[in-house]
Design a protein around this motif. Structure first.
Motif: not given
Length: 363
Positions: A234-236, A272-273, A277-278, A362-363
């Motif tokens: 996951v990339v946000v 928190q975000l 998702i670690g 980045v998870a």
């Protein structure tokens, strides 16, 4: 219970019969007895119902095992803010027509209908995107590098398709019909859905990305967990909205538009975000000549914020309302003319890039 909740006894009976809100016990006389947990569930059901959700949709929402009471409150708050924004947009449109009619001007049929079609946030800002919201290659390189060796990528809250990697197999998700219509020919296939309810099986993609969209989601943590469910990486791209990360560091929100604090109040913090998702957090610097016109992009080019087209492509300006917008623009214009802005921000003038709280998760 019916009197406290403002509904009929018949409604409570119906919710019991369909399994939506079943009381935990019955008294010796056969009356329904509601526990504290039952009351909390009823509160959520009634809130979603009054926001216009159907009973089947509500059942799916309140039975979601990944969403606790706090997450429901955040989601409800976001829905209510969105509803308020739509109402504010309609009030503004009505006021405009009233002023026109007072001057003897009749609005066209198209303008009258636009009052309703333009009330949605993205519907009101989407048309300005092609002119001012373009892929910034230096930031795109950071995002694409974080995707690693992923070949299949899900772009959540994809908008018009900026930052979608051209060398990967991309599937887009976008809830706004206007944004979907603005996607260029040849863009990745786009699914009409929300981040909180992605219509894909577990681990369907190598990676899922989201660019500058999390702050629009009803339930950001639920949306991130959905991304984590459907993808191995996951990339946000988002921002740190704390005083240290953004509100007090960026001169526009600090000196001219303090209302942005109210837009982020109660929303999950960037920390928190990340924990949800670690993910690890990576700062992203904004180049002084950033090609993408997001809110912070013109930090060294303040005159850009005087341009109506620039502001219309950024949701913040729509959400703070016309009075705050005009006050901020007027104050900035005066300070640019007097030299006050340059004096106050002289430490920015020679910077090639600025750290204004933008982050990659980045998870």
């Amino acid at each position: 219970m019916a009197e406290l909740a403002g509904v009929s006894v018949r409604t409570l009976h119906h919710y019991d019969e369909i399994g939506l809100v079943r009381p935990s016990a019955r008294t010796a006389a056969g009356y329904r007895a509601y526990s504290a947990g039952d009351v909390e569930r009823l509160r959520e059901v009634l809130a979603y119902r009054r926001l216009g959700f159907g009973l089947r949709e509500i059942a799916d929402l309140v039975d979601d095992p990944a969403t606790d009471a706090v997450a429901h409150l955040h989601r409800l708050r976001g829905l209510l803010l969105e509803q308020r924004d739509r109402a504010d947009a309609m009030v503004t449109a009505i006021d405009t027509e009233l002023r026109a009619r007072a001057m003897g001007i009749r609005t066209t049929s198209e303008e009258q209908l636009r009052m309703f079609g333009g009330a949605q946030l993205y519907e009101s800002i989407g048309s300005a995107y092609p002119a001012t919201r373009r892929t910034e290659p230096r930031i795109a390189a950071r995002v694409w590098d974080a995707l690693g060796d992923a070949r299949t990528v899900l772009n959540v809250g994809a908008g018009t398709g900026s930052y979608e990697p051209p060398d990967r197999d991309v599937t887009a998700v976008e809830p706004s019909a206007v944004m979907r219509a603005l996607r260029p020919a040849g863009a990745a296939p786009c699914v009409a859905a929300t981040a909180e309810r992605l219509p894909f099986e577990d681990q369907s993609f190598d990676a899922a990305m989201a660019f500058s969209t999390v702050h629009h989601w009803h339930d950001p943590i639920a949306g991130l967990r959905e991304m984590r469910r459907v993808a191995r990486r996951v990339v946000v791209f988002t921002h740190d909205a704390s005083d240290a990360g953004w509100r007090q560091r960026f001169w526009l929100s600090r000196d001219y538009l303090p209302e942005v604090a109210g837009l982020v109040a109660g929303r999950p913090s960037v920390d928190q975000l990340a924990r949800a998702i670690g993910a690890r957090l990576e700062p992203v610097l904004i180049p002084w000549d950033c090609a993408d016109g997001f809110f912070e992009a013109h930090w060294r080019r303040p005159e850009a914020y005087l341009d109506e087209h620039v502001r219309r492509a950024v949701s913040v300006w729509t959400r703070v309302g016309p009075e705050a917008e005009q006050r901020a623009v007027s104050g900035l214009r005066d300070d640019l003319s007097s030299g006050q802005w340059a004096e106050r921000n002289r430490d920015l003038i020679d910077l090639d890039a600025a750290e204004l709280g933008l982050r990659l998760l980045v998870a």
